[in-house]
Design an enzyme around this catalytic site. Sequence first.
Site, short mmCIF file in Angstrom:
data_model
loop_
_atom_site.label_atom_id
_atom_site.label_comp_id
_atom_site.label_asym_id
_atom_site.label_seq_id
_atom_site.Cartn_x
_atom_site.Cartn_y
_atom_site.Cartn_z
N GLU A 166 5.61 -11.19 -1.22
CA GLU A 166 4.51 -11.75 -0.44
C GLU A 166 3.88 -12.96 -1.14
O GLU A 166 3.49 -13.93 -0.48
CB GLU A 166 3.46 -10.66 -0.18
CG GLU A 166 4.00 -9.58 0.77
CD GLU A 166 3.18 -8.29 0.78
OE1 GLU A 166 2.13 -8.24 0.08
OE2 GLU A 166 3.58 -7.35 1.48
N THR B 211 -5.50 2.88 5.42
CA THR B 211 -5.39 1.97 6.56
C THR B 211 -6.44 2.25 7.63
O THR B 211 -7.10 1.35 8.13
CB THR B 211 -3.98 2.10 7.20
OG1 THR B 211 -3.01 2.12 6.16
CG2 THR B 211 -3.71 0.96 8.14
N HIS C 98 -5.62 -7.14 3.45
CA HIS C 98 -4.26 -6.68 3.15
C HIS C 98 -4.08 -6.60 1.64
O HIS C 98 -4.56 -7.46 0.91
CB HIS C 98 -3.23 -7.66 3.71
CG HIS C 98 -1.87 -7.48 3.09
ND1 HIS C 98 -1.00 -6.51 3.51
CD2 HIS C 98 -1.27 -8.09 2.03
CE1 HIS C 98 0.09 -6.56 2.75
NE2 HIS C 98 -0.05 -7.51 1.85
N PHE D 22 2.56 -1.68 17.29
CA PHE D 22 1.42 -2.54 16.96
C PHE D 22 1.85 -3.90 16.39
O PHE D 22 1.01 -4.70 16.00
CB PHE D 22 0.49 -1.82 15.98
CG PHE D 22 1.12 -1.37 14.69
CD1 PHE D 22 1.28 -2.24 13.62
CD2 PHE D 22 1.58 -0.06 14.55
CE1 PHE D 22 1.87 -1.83 12.43
CE2 PHE D 22 2.16 0.37 13.37
CZ PHE D 22 2.31 -0.52 12.30
N TYR E 87 5.13 -9.52 7.73
CA TYR E 87 5.09 -8.20 8.37
C TYR E 87 6.47 -7.75 8.87
O TYR E 87 6.55 -6.92 9.78
CB TYR E 87 4.09 -8.21 9.52
CG TYR E 87 2.64 -8.08 9.06
CD1 TYR E 87 2.23 -7.02 8.24
CD2 TYR E 87 1.67 -8.98 9.48
CE1 TYR E 87 0.91 -6.89 7.83
CE2 TYR E 87 0.34 -8.85 9.06
CZ TYR E 87 -0.03 -7.81 8.24
OH TYR E 87 -1.34 -7.66 7.83
N ASN F 33 -9.01 -4.15 9.81
CA ASN F 33 -9.37 -3.45 8.57
C ASN F 33 -9.55 -4.39 7.38
O ASN F 33 -9.40 -4.00 6.23
CB ASN F 33 -8.39 -2.32 8.28
CG ASN F 33 -6.95 -2.81 8.20
OD1 ASN F 33 -6.72 -4.01 8.12
ND2 ASN F 33 -6.00 -1.89 8.19
N LYS G 47 -8.38 -10.72 5.85
CA LYS G 47 -7.87 -11.01 7.19
C LYS G 47 -8.93 -11.77 8.01
O LYS G 47 -10.09 -11.88 7.59
CB LYS G 47 -7.48 -9.68 7.87
CG LYS G 47 -6.36 -8.93 7.13
CD LYS G 47 -6.01 -7.62 7.82
CE LYS G 47 -4.92 -6.86 7.07
NZ LYS G 47 -4.53 -5.60 7.75
N ARG H 177 -4.97 -1.33 -4.09
CA ARG H 177 -4.87 -0.43 -2.93
C ARG H 177 -5.97 0.63 -2.97
O ARG H 177 -6.51 1.03 -1.95
CB ARG H 177 -3.50 0.25 -2.89
CG ARG H 177 -2.33 -0.69 -2.73
CD ARG H 177 -2.04 -1.06 -1.31
NE ARG H 177 -1.53 0.05 -0.52
CZ ARG H 177 -1.12 -0.05 0.74
NH1 ARG H 177 -1.20 -1.24 1.36
NH2 ARG H 177 -0.68 0.98 1.40
N ARG I 249 -12.52 -0.63 3.05
CA ARG I 249 -12.34 -0.26 4.46
C ARG I 249 -13.34 0.80 4.91
O ARG I 249 -13.79 0.80 6.05
CB ARG I 249 -10.89 0.19 4.70
CG ARG I 249 -9.92 -0.99 4.71
CD ARG I 249 -8.48 -0.55 4.76
NE ARG I 249 -7.57 -1.69 4.93
CZ ARG I 249 -6.27 -1.62 4.74
NH1 ARG I 249 -5.71 -0.47 4.38
NH2 ARG I 249 -5.51 -2.69 4.90
P1 RTP Z 1 -1.95 -3.85 5.07
O1 RTP Z 1 -0.44 -3.99 5.02
O2 RTP Z 1 -2.58 -4.76 6.08
O3 RTP Z 1 -2.56 -3.96 3.71
O4 RTP Z 1 -2.31 -2.39 5.58
P2 RTP Z 1 -1.66 -1.02 5.13
O5 RTP Z 1 -0.62 -1.24 4.07
O6 RTP Z 1 -2.77 -0.11 4.82
O7 RTP Z 1 -0.98 -0.55 6.47
P3 RTP Z 1 0.49 -0.85 7.01
O8 RTP Z 1 1.13 0.45 7.31
O9 RTP Z 1 1.22 -1.80 6.13
O10 RTP Z 1 0.16 -1.56 8.40
C1 RTP Z 1 -0.15 -2.92 8.46
C2 RTP Z 1 -1.29 -3.13 9.41
O11 RTP Z 1 -0.88 -2.77 10.71
C3 RTP Z 1 -1.96 -2.16 11.41
N1 RTP Z 1 -1.58 -0.83 11.80
N2 RTP Z 1 -1.88 -0.32 12.94
N3 RTP Z 1 -2.10 1.43 15.14
C4 RTP Z 1 -1.48 1.84 14.06
O12 RTP Z 1 -1.01 2.94 13.95
C5 RTP Z 1 -1.37 0.92 12.95
N4 RTP Z 1 -0.78 1.17 11.82
C6 RTP Z 1 -0.90 0.05 11.08
C7 RTP Z 1 -3.15 -2.14 10.48
O13 RTP Z 1 -3.96 -3.26 10.75
C8 RTP Z 1 -2.51 -2.25 9.12
O14 RTP Z 1 -3.39 -2.84 8.18
MG MG Z 2 0.95 -2.65 4.29
#
Ligand code: RTP
Ligand code: MG
Length: 147
Positions: free
Chosen positions: A126, A91, A115, A57, A49, A112, A9, A85, A102
């Site tokens: 994707e 996350t 992705h 968010f 997204y 973080n 990112k 992962r 992370r």
């Molecule tokens: P990513 O998609 O970026 O790999 O991250 P992830 O699967 O670990 O998390 P995901 O649930 O898909 O969320 C995507 C991105 O949104 C932000 N986020 N903020 N404030 C919050 O509760 C929150 N939850 C998610 C994070 O930047 C996350 O990477």
């Molecule tokens: Mg995700």
Amino acid sequence: MERTYLMIKPDGVQRGLIGEIVSRFERKGLKLIGAKLMNVSMERAERHYAEHKGKDFYEMLLNFITAGPVFAMVWEGDQAVGLSRALIGKTNALEAAPGTIRSDFAIHTNYNLIHGSDSHDNAEREIGIFFSEEELVSYDKAIQVWI
Ligand code: RTP
Ligand code: MG
């Protein structure tokens, strides 16, 4: 063989962590089959997204991922989605296990660093958003026999 979409990112690019992060996936034994430094358009960000649309968010996420260049990659290997992962970590950096990207480099959930696709189907979806099939390279690695 499975493919996954990984994206360093804007915070990871700005902090000079491309090499450090790429190196972790190389040493793990996954195979890099596509990579490019690019700006993400708002249209691509919204497609990527889509599952988060409506969450509190969501807007912040779109603004962040379009704020500066990302390093987009496709990696291939047995269980590439799950293994990636695991290397990335949870996350929230506070919950990410020590030794994960992370945990080692991130402080804030919103910033973080990387992705990683969360399922086989999402990985293919994707990859299709960010790469054309012509940009992906097919090649053999001798060492792949052992991993
Ligand atoms: P990513 O998609 O970026 O790999 O991250 P992830 O699967 O670990 O998390 P995901 O649930 O898909 O969320 C995507 C991105 O949104 C932000 N986020 N903020 N404030 C919050 O509760 C929150 N939850 C998610 C994070 O930047 C996350 O990477
Ligand atoms: Mg995700």
